[in-house]
Design an enzyme around this catalytic site. Structure first.
Site, PDB file in Angstrom:
ATOM      1  N   CYS A  57       0.826  -1.226   0.000  1.00 18.63           N
ATOM      2  CA  CYS A  57       0.000   0.000   0.000  1.00 18.63           C
ATOM      3  C   CYS A  57       0.854   1.267   0.000  1.00 18.63           C
ATOM      4  CB  CYS A  57      -0.942   0.023   1.209  1.00 18.63           C
ATOM      5  SG  CYS A  57      -2.160  -1.323   1.219  1.00 18.63           S
TER       6      CYS A  57
ATOM      7  N   SER B 160       4.341   2.056   0.756  1.00 17.15           N
ATOM      8  CA  SER B 160       5.656   2.219   0.107  1.00 17.15           C
ATOM      9  C   SER B 160       5.605   2.037  -1.410  1.00 17.15           C
ATOM     10  CB  SER B 160       6.738   1.344   0.764  1.00 17.15           C
ATOM     11  OG  SER B 160       6.441  -0.015   0.676  1.00 17.15           O
TER      12      SER B 160
ATOM     13  N   ASP C  40      -1.554   3.702   7.949  1.00 19.25           N
ATOM     14  CA  ASP C  40      -1.779   2.449   7.227  1.00 19.25           C
ATOM     15  C   ASP C  40      -3.222   2.405   6.722  1.00 19.25           C
ATOM     16  OD1 ASP C  40      -2.061  -0.124   6.354  1.00 19.25           O
ATOM     17  OD2 ASP C  40      -1.165  -1.036   8.137  1.00 19.25           O
TER      18      ASP C  40
HETATM   19  P1  4NP Z   1       1.315  -1.293   3.855  1.00 19.20           P
HETATM   20  O1  4NP Z   1      -0.135  -1.796   4.314  1.00 19.20           O
HETATM   21  O2  4NP Z   1       2.242  -1.520   5.011  1.00 19.20           O
HETATM   22  O3  4NP Z   1       1.094   0.145   3.559  1.00 19.20           O
HETATM   23  O4  4NP Z   1       1.693  -2.117   2.629  1.00 19.20           O
HETATM   24  C1  4NP Z   1      -0.378  -3.056   4.850  1.00 19.20           C
HETATM   25  C2  4NP Z   1      -0.588  -4.124   4.010  1.00 19.20           C
HETATM   26  C3  4NP Z   1      -0.849  -5.369   4.550  1.00 19.20           C
HETATM   27  C4  4NP Z   1      -0.883  -5.532   5.918  1.00 19.20           C
HETATM   28  C5  4NP Z   1      -0.653  -4.461   6.753  1.00 19.20           C
HETATM   29  C6  4NP Z   1      -0.398  -3.224   6.223  1.00 19.20           C
HETATM   30  N1  4NP Z   1      -1.168  -6.790   6.469  1.00 19.20           N
HETATM   31  O5  4NP Z   1      -1.281  -6.880   7.715  1.00 19.20           O
HETATM   32  O6  4NP Z   1      -1.313  -7.772   5.727  1.00 19.20           O
END
Ligand code: 4NP
Length: 163
Positions: free
Chosen positions: A17, A19, A129
């Site tokens: 998401c 990065s 997030d």
């Molecule tokens: P990101 O978001 O760190 O911005 O890529 C997430 C994507 C997946 C998860 C957590 C945050 N996950 O827990 O699967």
């Protein structure tokens, strides 16, 4: 600019998401300015759940609405050698930064910081997030990422002319 490329690594938790969004936005900004041979860009996650996966479809769709292509990106996990390969290691949130600080080798002399340290006129210090939230979370990520990307490019160009 110096002859050595400046190498930038964006880091979040999942690398699907936040990065990849930073990767795609900064990549386009750099390419538009003809700097793509002078600034190298990559992204990764501190976690391993999504290794090999493309960007989250909501992140990719929100980016595409603003003209950014994330389709070529695949998730990978950060490795200790990244500290040898990159000059800027930029974390999306404080937990990512803490995880990276724990991996940071003593000889690393680049920049390890929050990405939003380069944003201007933003009270937030972390890119939130968006994974478990609604669609508007992805647009908010883009707002923050566009702002910080512009500041990062200014920093790199300014730092280079000072050399
Ligand atoms: P990101 O978001 O760190 O911005 O890529 C997430 C994507 C997946 C998860 C957590 C945050 N996950 O827990 O699967």
């Amino acid at each position: 600019m110096s002859n050595q490329p400046v190498r930038v690594l964006f880091v979040c938790l999942g690398n699907i998401c936040r990065s990849p969004t930073a990767h795609g936005v900064f990549e386009q900004m750099v390419r538009e300015r003809g700097l793509h041979e002078r600034i190298e860009i990559d992204s990764c996650g501190t976690g391993d759940w999504h290794i090999g996966h493309p960007a989250d479809r909501r992140a990719a769709a929100a980016a595409a609405r603003r003209g950014y292509d994330l389709s070529h990106l695949r998730a990978r996990q950060v490795i200790p050698a990244d500290f040898d390969a990159f000059d800027y290691v930029l974390a999306m949130d404080a937990q990512n930064l803490a995880d990276l600080e724990a991996m940071r080798p003593a000889h690393f002399d680049g920049v390890l910081s929050l990405f939003l340290d380069f944003a201007q006129q933003v009270a937030e210090r972390e890119v939130p997030d968006p994974y478990y939230g609604g669609e508007d979370g992805f647009d908010h990520v883009l707002d923050l990422v566009e702002n910080a990307s512009a500041g990062l490019l200014r920093e790199i160009l300014g730092a280079d002319t000072a050399r």
